[in-house]
Motif scaffolding. Structure first.
Motif, PDB file in Angstrom:
ATOM      1  N   PRO A 240      -3.592   4.437  -7.911  1.00 29.35           N
ATOM      2  CA  PRO A 240      -2.456   4.609  -7.000  1.00 29.35           C
ATOM      3  C   PRO A 240      -2.576   5.927  -6.238  1.00 29.35           C
ATOM      4  CG  PRO A 240      -1.716   3.949  -9.186  1.00 29.35           C
ATOM      5  CD  PRO A 240      -3.174   4.297  -9.317  1.00 29.35           C
ATOM      6  N   PRO A 241      -1.944   6.027  -5.075  1.00 31.28           N
ATOM      7  CA  PRO A 241      -2.033   7.274  -4.311  1.00 31.28           C
ATOM      8  C   PRO A 241      -1.280   8.403  -4.998  1.00 31.28           C
ATOM      9  CG  PRO A 241      -0.461   5.775  -3.303  1.00 31.28           C
ATOM     10  CD  PRO A 241      -1.136   5.011  -4.394  1.00 31.28           C
ATOM     11  N   GLY A 242      -1.838   9.603  -4.872  1.00 31.54           N
ATOM     12  CA  GLY A 242      -1.188  10.776  -5.427  1.00 31.54           C
ATOM     13  C   GLY A 242      -0.129  11.320  -4.490  1.00 31.54           C
ATOM     14  N   PRO A 243       0.658  12.308  -4.943  1.00 30.75           N
ATOM     15  CA  PRO A 243       1.755  12.849  -4.136  1.00 30.75           C
ATOM     16  C   PRO A 243       1.296  13.491  -2.835  1.00 30.75           C
ATOM     17  CG  PRO A 243       1.426  14.131  -6.157  1.00 30.75           C
ATOM     18  CD  PRO A 243       0.631  12.889  -6.295  1.00 30.75           C
ATOM     19  N   GLU A 244       0.128  14.138  -2.826  1.00 29.39           N
ATOM     20  CA  GLU A 244      -0.335  14.774  -1.590  1.00 29.39           C
ATOM     21  C   GLU A 244      -0.615  13.734  -0.511  1.00 29.39           C
ATOM     22  OE1 GLU A 244      -3.578  17.401  -2.160  1.00 29.39           O
ATOM     23  OE2 GLU A 244      -2.485  18.763  -3.493  1.00 29.39           O
ATOM     24  N   LEU A 245      -1.249  12.644  -0.891  1.00 28.84           N
ATOM     25  CA  LEU A 245      -1.538  11.589   0.085  1.00 28.84           C
ATOM     26  C   LEU A 245      -0.243  10.944   0.571  1.00 28.84           C
ATOM     27  CD1 LEU A 245      -3.462   9.813   1.661  1.00 28.84           C
ATOM     28  CD2 LEU A 245      -3.769   8.387  -0.384  1.00 28.84           C
ATOM     29  N   LEU A 246       0.676  10.677  -0.328  1.00 25.17           N
ATOM     30  CA  LEU A 246       1.962  10.110   0.070  1.00 25.17           C
ATOM     31  C   LEU A 246       2.687  11.027   1.041  1.00 25.17           C
ATOM     32  CD1 LEU A 246       3.211   8.622  -3.315  1.00 25.17           C
ATOM     33  CD2 LEU A 246       3.023   7.349  -1.171  1.00 25.17           C
ATOM     34  N   ASP A 247       2.684  12.322   0.766  1.00 23.78           N
ATOM     35  CA  ASP A 247       3.347  13.270   1.657  1.00 23.78           C
ATOM     36  C   ASP A 247       2.699  13.290   3.038  1.00 23.78           C
ATOM     37  OD1 ASP A 247       5.129  13.960  -0.317  1.00 23.78           O
ATOM     38  OD2 ASP A 247       4.108  15.824  -0.864  1.00 23.78           O
ATOM     39  N   ARG A 248       1.360  13.257   3.063  1.00 18.73           N
ATOM     40  CA  ARG A 248       0.655  13.265   4.355  1.00 18.73           C
ATOM     41  C   ARG A 248       0.995  12.041   5.191  1.00 18.73           C
ATOM     42  NH1 ARG A 248      -4.840  10.778   4.850  1.00 18.73           N
ATOM     43  NH2 ARG A 248      -3.598   9.284   6.053  1.00 18.73           N
ATOM     44  N   VAL A 249       0.989  10.879   4.544  1.00 19.37           N
ATOM     45  CA  VAL A 249       1.240   9.638   5.281  1.00 19.37           C
ATOM     46  C   VAL A 249       2.692   9.560   5.741  1.00 19.37           C
ATOM     47  CG1 VAL A 249       1.321   7.133   5.056  1.00 19.37           C
ATOM     48  CG2 VAL A 249      -0.668   8.404   4.210  1.00 19.37           C
ATOM     49  N   ARG A 250       3.630   9.924   4.895  1.00 21.95           N
ATOM     50  CA  ARG A 250       5.032   9.929   5.311  1.00 21.95           C
ATOM     51  C   ARG A 250       5.242  10.888   6.479  1.00 21.95           C
ATOM     52  NH1 ARG A 250       6.595   9.704  -0.879  1.00 21.95           N
ATOM     53  NH2 ARG A 250       6.964   7.455  -1.111  1.00 21.95           N
ATOM     54  N   ALA A 251       4.558  12.031   6.439  1.00 24.40           N
ATOM     55  CA  ALA A 251       4.679  12.998   7.531  1.00 24.40           C
ATOM     56  C   ALA A 251       4.151  12.435   8.845  1.00 24.40           C
ATOM     57  CB  ALA A 251       3.943  14.289   7.181  1.00 24.40           C
ATOM     58  N   GLN A 252       3.142  11.563   8.771  1.00 22.78           N
ATOM     59  CA  GLN A 252       2.632  10.949  10.005  1.00 22.78           C
ATOM     60  C   GLN A 252       3.699  10.083  10.671  1.00 22.78           C
ATOM     61  OE1 GLN A 252      -1.566   9.794   8.271  1.00 22.78           O
ATOM     62  NE2 GLN A 252      -1.679   9.828  10.507  1.00 22.78           N
ATOM     63  N   GLY A 257       9.403  10.983  14.714  1.00 25.14           N
ATOM     64  CA  GLY A 257      10.853  10.764  14.806  1.00 25.14           C
ATOM     65  C   GLY A 257      11.369   9.620  13.970  1.00 25.14           C
ATOM     66  N   LEU A 258      10.543   9.113  13.066  1.00 21.97           N
ATOM     67  CA  LEU A 258      10.953   8.003  12.212  1.00 21.97           C
ATOM     68  C   LEU A 258      11.446   8.520  10.865  1.00 21.97           C
ATOM     69  CD1 LEU A 258       7.836   5.819  13.010  1.00 21.97           C
ATOM     70  CD2 LEU A 258      10.188   5.236  13.680  1.00 21.97           C
ATOM     71  N   VAL A 259      12.316   7.756  10.242  1.00 24.09           N
ATOM     72  CA  VAL A 259      12.771   8.049   8.882  1.00 24.09           C
ATOM     73  C   VAL A 259      11.844   7.322   7.927  1.00 24.09           C
ATOM     74  CG1 VAL A 259      14.645   7.804   7.219  1.00 24.09           C
ATOM     75  CG2 VAL A 259      15.166   8.283   9.619  1.00 24.09           C
ATOM     76  N   ALA A 260      11.184   8.090   7.051  1.00 20.27           N
ATOM     77  CA  ALA A 260      10.193   7.495   6.153  1.00 20.27           C
ATOM     78  C   ALA A 260      10.530   7.801   4.708  1.00 20.27           C
ATOM     79  CB  ALA A 260       8.798   8.018   6.478  1.00 20.27           C
ATOM     80  N   TYR A 261      10.330   6.799   3.859  1.00 18.28           N
ATOM     81  CA  TYR A 261      10.563   6.927   2.423  1.00 18.28           C
ATOM     82  C   TYR A 261       9.281   6.664   1.672  1.00 18.28           C
ATOM     83  CZ  TYR A 261      15.527   6.689   3.602  1.00 18.28           C
ATOM     84  OH  TYR A 261      16.780   6.929   4.123  1.00 18.28           O
TER      85      TYR A 261
END
Length: 261
Positions: A240-252, A257-261
């Motif tokens: 599974p993806p780690g927190p750093e990858l999740l944070d990077r993708v959500r930031a993209q 201007g999108l709301v991402a979870y």
């Protein structure tokens, strides 16, 4: 999605004249990811895609469901109608792929809409052309699963086809003003390339009716279902993806201007 309630065995009870039949794999009550509030989620059987990360391969095949009339499914929904209304929820048709059964899907959505229930359609958009205007008129929210932007990655993920039908469907929804929740499954080494995510994010940002983006981390919780079906799980060795990858993708998504979870 985690379907747990299977339609009971036995013949379908007679419905009203003209009621449409469909094939239902299961149903469940859900909160949070299948639309706002507590939802009655019906999982319809049959899907044209074979996503490598799918955690419900048992919904791929119509033979793994039970033929039901819209009357029979509506009777199940009616049992929970007051509860889901008070909980600020509604009904969601998922799968499998509900647009593989557009007549059944459309009738259930219209009848639920007529009862004042919030309605959501969970779809990859691959069969978006099957959704006529009457079906979409009865749909309050579309959960649009955008598998990938890069054409080669899309084919690796789904085993077939092109993302173009999904994009056309998304733009059609936006033109109608239909609210959309975009879903994107994040798989390390498969869907996580920055340019692939950027393409999905640019598309979502350009629609104008996307209320949120759910970046769903890949997991292996459905691996046992592949074994039960005699199938190899394609991503058995993927973490599974780690927190750093999740944070990077959500930031993209959020930087557009999108709301991402």
């Amino acid at each position: 999605m985690n379907p747990t309630r299977t339609p009971p065995p036995g013949p379908v009870r007679p419905g009203r004249a003209g009621a449409t039949d469909g094939v239902v794999h299961s149903w469940d009550l859900s909160h949070g990811v299948d639309g706002p509030g507590t939802r009655f989620v019906a999982f319809l059987a049959g899907c044209p895609l074979r996503c490598r990360y799918c955690h419900s391969p048992d919904t791929w095949f119509p033979g793994n469901g039970r033929r039901m009339s819209t009357d029979e499914l509506m009777r199940e929904i009616e049992r929970y109608r007051r509860f889901i209304h008070v909980a600020g929820g509604g009904i969601t048709l998922s799968g499998g792929e509900p647009l593989r059964q557009p007549r059944f899907t459309g009738e259930v959505l219209r009848r639920c809409h007529g009862l004042g229930l919030h309605t959501a359609l969970d779809t990859s958009g691959f069969l978006g052309a099957n959704a006529d205007d009457a079906l979409l008129d009865a749909t309050d929210l579309v959960l649009l699963d955008v598998k990938s932007w890069d054409p080669a990655t899309y084919r690796r993920v789904t085993g077939t086809g092109s993302v173009a039908p999904t994009l056309r469907f998304g733009r059609r929804l936006a033109d109608r003003g239909t609210p959309i929740w975009v879903r994107f499954v994040l798989v390390p080494g498969l869907t996580d390339a920055e340019e692939n995510v950027a393409g999905v994010a640019d598309f979502a940002a350009g629609l104008g009716t996307v209320q949120r983006v759910d970046v769903l981390p890949f997991h292996r919780l459905g691996a046992h279902k592949y074994a039960e079906l005699g199938l190899a799980f394609p991503l058995a060795d993927t973490e599974p993806p780690g927190p750093e990858l999740l944070d990077r993708v959500r930031a993209q998504f959020t930087t557009r201007g999108l709301v991402a979870y």
